[in-house]
Structure formats: structure tokens, C-alpha cells
Design an enzyme around this catalytic site. Structure first.
Site, PDB file in Angstrom:
ATOM      1  N   HIS A 123      -9.009 -13.476 -29.357  1.00 26.48           N
ATOM      2  CA  HIS A 123      -8.874 -14.012 -27.964  1.00 26.48           C
ATOM      3  C   HIS A 123      -8.194 -15.432 -27.972  1.00 26.48           C
ATOM      4  O   HIS A 123      -8.559 -16.203 -26.968  1.00 26.48           O
ATOM      5  CB  HIS A 123     -10.061 -14.008 -26.842  1.00 26.48           C
ATOM      6  CG  HIS A 123      -9.645 -13.644 -25.576  1.00 26.48           C
ATOM      7  ND1 HIS A 123      -9.570 -14.869 -24.703  1.00 26.48           N
ATOM      8  CD2 HIS A 123      -9.577 -12.562 -24.778  1.00 26.48           C
ATOM      9  CE1 HIS A 123      -9.342 -14.148 -23.517  1.00 26.48           C
ATOM     10  NE2 HIS A 123      -9.250 -12.937 -23.789  1.00 26.48           N
TER      11      HIS A 123
ATOM     12  N   ASP B 152     -15.408 -12.603 -22.814  1.00 25.70           N
ATOM     13  CA  ASP B 152     -14.797 -13.968 -22.486  1.00 25.70           C
ATOM     14  C   ASP B 152     -16.095 -14.371 -22.001  1.00 25.70           C
ATOM     15  O   ASP B 152     -16.723 -14.090 -21.037  1.00 25.70           O
ATOM     16  CB  ASP B 152     -13.801 -13.783 -21.374  1.00 25.70           C
ATOM     17  CG  ASP B 152     -12.581 -13.141 -22.231  1.00 25.70           C
ATOM     18  OD1 ASP B 152     -12.663 -12.757 -23.316  1.00 25.70           O
ATOM     19  OD2 ASP B 152     -11.445 -13.035 -21.493  1.00 25.70           O
TER      20      ASP B 152
ATOM     21  N   ASP C   2      -6.750  -7.335 -19.261  1.00 30.09           N
ATOM     22  CA  ASP C   2      -6.291  -7.346 -20.924  1.00 30.09           C
ATOM     23  C   ASP C   2      -7.343  -6.941 -21.663  1.00 30.09           C
ATOM     24  O   ASP C   2      -7.304  -6.801 -23.088  1.00 30.09           O
ATOM     25  CB  ASP C   2      -6.161  -9.110 -21.286  1.00 30.09           C
ATOM     26  CG  ASP C   2      -6.759  -9.984 -20.988  1.00 30.09           C
ATOM     27  OD1 ASP C   2      -7.926  -9.760 -19.843  1.00 30.09           O
ATOM     28  OD2 ASP C   2      -7.303 -10.845 -21.695  1.00 30.09           O
ATOM     29  N   HIS C   3      -8.451  -6.430 -21.219  1.00 30.10           N
ATOM     30  CA  HIS C   3      -9.704  -5.886 -21.869  1.00 30.10           C
ATOM     31  C   HIS C   3      -9.810  -4.245 -21.328  1.00 30.10           C
ATOM     32  O   HIS C   3     -10.750  -3.804 -21.947  1.00 30.10           O
ATOM     33  CB  HIS C   3     -10.918  -6.597 -21.482  1.00 30.10           C
ATOM     34  CG  HIS C   3     -10.968  -7.843 -22.057  1.00 30.10           C
ATOM     35  ND1 HIS C   3     -11.684  -8.499 -22.924  1.00 30.10           N
ATOM     36  CD2 HIS C   3     -10.028  -9.168 -21.550  1.00 30.10           C
ATOM     37  CE1 HIS C   3     -11.427  -9.686 -23.291  1.00 30.10           C
ATOM     38  NE2 HIS C   3     -10.435 -10.175 -22.727  1.00 30.10           N
TER      39      HIS C   3
ATOM     40  N   HIS D  75     -16.128  -7.068 -20.021  1.00 29.36           N
ATOM     41  CA  HIS D  75     -15.911  -6.984 -18.568  1.00 29.36           C
ATOM     42  C   HIS D  75     -14.355  -6.549 -18.290  1.00 29.36           C
ATOM     43  O   HIS D  75     -13.964  -5.928 -19.052  1.00 29.36           O
ATOM     44  CB  HIS D  75     -15.747  -8.650 -18.445  1.00 29.36           C
ATOM     45  CG  HIS D  75     -14.513  -9.112 -19.018  1.00 29.36           C
ATOM     46  ND1 HIS D  75     -14.231  -9.491 -20.189  1.00 29.36           N
ATOM     47  CD2 HIS D  75     -13.326 -10.034 -18.361  1.00 29.36           C
ATOM     48  CE1 HIS D  75     -13.275 -10.250 -20.685  1.00 29.36           C
ATOM     49  NE2 HIS D  75     -12.793 -10.643 -19.644  1.00 29.36           N
TER      50      HIS D  75
ATOM     51  N   HIS E 115     -11.327  -7.493 -17.070  1.00 24.10           N
ATOM     52  CA  HIS E 115     -10.171  -8.282 -16.846  1.00 24.10           C
ATOM     53  C   HIS E 115      -9.059  -7.127 -17.525  1.00 24.10           C
ATOM     54  O   HIS E 115      -9.401  -6.538 -18.233  1.00 24.10           O
ATOM     55  CB  HIS E 115     -10.133  -9.558 -17.515  1.00 24.10           C
ATOM     56  CG  HIS E 115     -10.570 -10.853 -16.459  1.00 24.10           C
ATOM     57  ND1 HIS E 115     -11.091 -12.093 -17.112  1.00 24.10           N
ATOM     58  CD2 HIS E 115     -10.433 -10.943 -15.206  1.00 24.10           C
ATOM     59  CE1 HIS E 115     -11.458 -12.713 -16.106  1.00 24.10           C
ATOM     60  NE2 HIS E 115     -11.003 -11.933 -14.942  1.00 24.10           N
TER      61      HIS E 115
ATOM     62  N   HIS F 115     -18.182 -15.891 -17.176  1.00 20.41           N
ATOM     63  CA  HIS F 115     -16.902 -15.678 -17.208  1.00 20.41           C
ATOM     64  C   HIS F 115     -16.410 -15.546 -15.551  1.00 20.41           C
ATOM     65  O   HIS F 115     -15.089 -15.174 -15.350  1.00 20.41           O
ATOM     66  CB  HIS F 115     -16.393 -14.509 -17.842  1.00 20.41           C
ATOM     67  CG  HIS F 115     -14.989 -14.416 -18.242  1.00 20.41           C
ATOM     68  ND1 HIS F 115     -14.271 -15.348 -18.589  1.00 20.41           N
ATOM     69  CD2 HIS F 115     -14.249 -13.335 -18.178  1.00 20.41           C
ATOM     70  CE1 HIS F 115     -12.875 -15.126 -18.914  1.00 20.41           C
ATOM     71  NE2 HIS F 115     -13.203 -13.709 -18.446  1.00 20.41           N
TER      72      HIS F 115
HETATM   73 ZN   LIG Z   1     -11.449 -12.186 -19.257  1.00 17.67          ZN
END
Ligand SMILES: [Zn+2]
Ligand SMILES: [Zn+2]
Lengths: 308, 308
Positions: B269, B211, B67-68, B63, B65, B140
Site C-alpha cells: 500500500h 489501512d 481502492d480495496h 474496509h 474504500h 482509519h
Molecule cells: Zn483506505
């Protein structure tokens, strides 16, 4: 006032040097921190320091090459995550707004503080009662700027002997006299501030330049800066390569510092081709031309004292 | 075949755990490396490993976000800078193409290798003679996927005794018999490959999830995976918080592994609220439900052997 170098390499990160970022800490002066360039993992470098993202007030980007830019969305997001609430202003060349907007949009990031993005040209970027920041166009194949940070002169100290001479004894009146140019005393006398304060404290002047070819005419604009931060991607003998890749050599950076009569020259943005041994040669080269040269390294802190 | 965890934290980087990324090394299998998620500073983490960016063949994003995601432009750029020439395919949710395109455009980056960006939905993403990769929709709050990596069964080994039984002596003919389903010998006899090879080697099956909230029905799709990589942002008792933030608890991840009859569960995570002591409690919690659980840490390597 302190410069804190977070990334002093160029192009790609190495184990010893991250890509470009440095911080100007203005904690005493205004309780805030200004960031100059924001390469990937700037927020990671910050983790190992006492720099607090919530203190960041302004972020200046010299240009938008990835090694100066790609850490920006992460730093902005983490600042929000960590509770930063005060506004941040980003100053950078055209394109920075689209980049930040898209990065935050696709990642579904909503910052909890106001973010202002100003796309800049050459000229005055910011001015208040303390500082003036001006951008200077450089020569890097893509839009690139240097930033001239002028601290304004500060009023001199009140000279108690000059006041007591006139029979004015210490008290709240002293603060009043310092605050305004002219004060009328209860007895009708008029005191001109200029008569009772010492000489003004000269403000400090810094220049933080982005990637650039050597531009001889810059010396006028940089005349008398206390600190000049200049890239030195290549060794002195690599003039042709520096020209071809729109960068500077150590020789060129040191020459500019000498011509501008700078106080201190701090070099950064070293090509990863140079190892520690090579760098000590670069340092000797630079000092031959401009003795007060420092080669920055990651986490190098440079304190900039008041003028006496 | 080996999983190499590069970032096992969540949200923001900490000193011990970077944001999300892991690598599936397929060096023996196909001489390449696949990357799953690419948080900021993934390329920095790689610097400390034997992973070679030029070997990267595919990058899967669960996904978008930050942080990914935020390490992707830097990794792609540095791979080019370091001489990577083979094509790379990025698979990710809608939006990834705009993000990568803008990031490369504003930074003036021209990659020296072909880059393909595929915006995905649930279903088959990729298939060749070795592997099949399928995406599974998760829950998510924003589009998020799990990836099911199915290695295809491999032909059994040639059984020399079965060949010599039929009077076929070792020689180049063995390779030929292995290569094709049916071989006609010079003397006119027909050899069926199935008659002279051992049982097929069962391919390995991995699931790497993004996530997600706990989805009970996932157990069917994950049935019998050898390795399940699952987020465990929160401790078992934080079920409400996990639900509210669209994440899973340790208890939920372990339950899913048990219900799916997975071989090994690897958790990652973790919220930065959990320190080392807390994590050993999380580990105990998980193992009570699914004994073969491993808590990943940055640079943890997990070798996945062939089925016997
Ligand atoms: Zn996430
Ligand atoms: Zn540049």
C-alpha cells in the site's frame, strides 16, 4: 475528432482485450473527451494512453451489464483524486444513479467536481451549438441504447474575393461580417453573410451502438452516418446463438452498415471464443458485405476527418 | 500456504502497482484460495497468474474504500461466467452487502453459485478444524479491520518405533490409532494416541491488516505472528501526514512488527508518490528497525513454510 478504443472484448476481460469502453476525443472541437461505456479497468487502460481523465466531460452508458459499467466508480473517483474539477455528466439507463450513488457512498468517496447523472430514455439527450446526441433503443434483453452523435454544420469560410469585389478591404470588419447574418457598413451598404461565405461544412455523424440483436429498421435512423460502431459478438454463422443471447453477428452488423449506407463500420465486442486467426475470418466475412469494415482492437485509434 | 500480492499500491492504480488485493493460497491445506481486499482490476491481475477464480472460497475486505473494493462485483461475476460453482463467502464491514447487491442487481447478474455476505464486527469470523479467522478493529477514519489467521496445531506424526516397541506391526491399525485418541486392540490392550505420536506441529499465524494509523496496543494481539502484512503508505518522516490521512509510516509498521516479535514483515500500500529509488530508502528505514522486512510488489509471492 477521434475514436479511441479502450476495451473491445465482451463479457470478461482477456489478456488482449479489456471489457467495453471507448473514448471520443473532441480536443480540437471542444477541448474535452466523451466516454462511451466504462467496463472494469477502463481507468487502467487509460493509464497507458494520452487520455486525461480531467478532460472527460460526458460519459454515456449504452446499458448496465457489468462489462460496460463496473469501471465507472473507479474512473469517477480517480478523476477527483487527480484534480479533475470540471463537471461530468453521466447518461445511462435507469439504475445507473442508484449504482453510482451507493458505490460512492459505501466507499466514503466525495468527488471534488459536480457530477450529474441523467437516466435516459429514447430521444434527444443533449444539444448545444456544436453537437446533438440522441439515444436509440436497442434489443438486448435489458434496456440498451445506441448513441447518434450529430455534429452541426459549420458556417462556410469567408471568401475574400467576394468581399474585395465589393470594395471591402481586409480588416476587423471581416470578423464582424462572419459573426452576424447581416452587417451594415459605415457607408450604409448592407452585406448579407450568405453572399460572401463558401458552402457550409457538413457536420460529422457517428453512431455508437450498445449490445443488441439485429434490428432491420435501424437503417433509417443510421442513414448516412460517417462511422458506425457496432458490436459483433458472434461469427456470421452463429445467428441462432446471437439471437438467444441478444447479440449480433458479423453478418448482421455488416448488413446494417450497408443498408444504412454508412461510411465506415467499426466492429467491437468480440466474444473471447475468437482468437486472432478466427478474427481474420470474421473480417473477411464482414468485408464481403461491407468493404469498409475495421475490426477494432484495444488502443485502436480512428481519426474522423472533416467533410471536404 | 502462500501469499500472492496482486495489488500493492494505494489510492489509484499506477502502471506498476495496482490498487489493493492479495491472495492467500491454501491449495495444499484445503484446495482453496482466500482473497484479501479486491480493488478494481483484481480479476485482470489474476489473468496473469495461476490463481483460479473458481478456487476462491472466501473474500475478506479490510474496509470499503474504493481502492480495496471496486473490483469485487467484476470478480464475482467473472467467477460465475467461468463456471465457478462452489459457494463464496464475503466478509466485510457494514455496507458491503448493499454495494454487492445493487451492483449485481443493476447489471442483471445472476451468479451460478451461492454467495454469502457477512457484515463483520471485531471478533471471531470463522472457525473450522483447520483455521480460525479473527478480525481486529483498526483506526482509519472509516471502519477498517485487520485479519488474524490462525492455523490450528496439527497432530504430530505417528512414531513407528514406539508402535513396534509394543509389538504392533505396520498395517491399517496405524491409521486407526492416528484417527482417534484411544484405540482398543483385538488383544484388549489400550493405546493412547498421545503416547505414540511426535510433538504437534504448530499452526502458522498470519496477520493481514487494512489501512490504519499506528496503534501501539496492537502488539499484544499480533504477538508472535509468523507473517505480518502491514500498510506503509508513507515514509518514516511523514508521521503527521500519516496521522492526518489515517495511514501508517514505514517506521510505525516496522516498530509494530518488532514489538509484536513477528517473524516476517511484508509492507504494501505504498503511496504513488514513491518511485523505485524512494522505495529502496523506505526499505532501508524499515530494516533498521525490523531486519526481516520485505517490500511487496505486484505479483510478489511469499511462501510460508510449516513450523519445524
Ligand atoms: Zn483506505
Ligand atoms: Zn451486454
Amino acid at each position: 475528432m477521434e475514436l479511441f478504443f479502450l476495451g473491445t472484448g465482451s463479457g470478461v476481460p482477456s489478456k488482449n482485450r479489456n471489457v467495453s469502453s471507448l473514448v471520443l476525443r473532441l480536443l480540437e472541437e471542444r477541448g474535452t473527451t466523451w466516454v462511451f461505456d466504462c467496463g472494469e479497468a477502463t481507468q487502467h487502460q487509460i493509464l497507458h494512453t494520452s487520455v486525461r481523465p480531467r478532460r472527460i466531460e460526458k460519459i454515456f452508458l449504452t446499458h448496465l451489464h457489468g462489462d460496460h459499467l463496473y469501471g465507472l466508480p473507479g474512473l469517477l473517483s480517480s478523476r477527483s483524486f487527480q484534480g479533475g474539477e470540471s463537471p461530468v455528466t453521466v447518461y445511462g439507463p435507469k439504475g445507473v444513479k442508484e449504482y453510482v450513488d451507493i458505490s460512492l457512498k459505501v466507499s466514503g468517496t466525495r468527488l471534488k467536481y459536480p457530477l450529474y447523472i441523467k437516466e435516459i430514455e429514447e430521444g434527444l439527450l443533449f444539444e448545444d451549438e456544436q453537437f446533438q446526441v440522441e439515444s436509440i433503443a436497442l434489443d438486448h434483453g435489458m434496456e440498451s441504447y445506441g448513441f447518434l452523435i450529430n455534429e452541426k454544420d459549420k458556417l462556410g469560410e469567408l471568401q475574400p474575393d467576394k468581399l474585395t469585389e465589393q470594395g471591402i478591404t481586409p480588416g476587423p470588419i471581416y470578423q464582424q461580417i462572419k459573426k452576424q447574418p447581416v452587417t451594415r457598413l459605415d457607408d450604409g451598404r448592407v452585406i448579407y453573410r450568405d453572399d460572401v461565405v463558401g458552402p457550409p461544412k457538413r457536420g460529422r455523424k457517428l453512431a455508437i451502438l450498445g449490445d443488441t440483436r439485429y434490428i432491420p429498421s435501424l437503417k433509417q435512423k443510421l442513414e448516412g452516418v460517417d462511422v458506425l460502431v457496432h458490436e459483433a459478438t458472434f461469427a456470421s454463422k452463429e445467428e441462432q446463438m446471437a439471437y438467444d443471447y441478444f447479440h449480433s453477428t458479423v453478418y448482421q452488423a455488416a448488413s446494417l452498415a450497408r443498408e444504412a449506407d454508412a461510411g465506415t463500420l467499426i466492429l467491437n465486442h468480440f466474444s473471447s471464443r475468437y482468437q486472432d486467426q478466427d478474427l481474420s475470418i470474421l473480417e473477411k466475412d464482414a468485408k464481403a458485405i461491407f468493404p469498409n469494415t475495421i475490426l477494432a482492437y484495444d488502443y485502436y485509434q480512428h481519426y474522423i476527418p472533416f467533410h471536404l
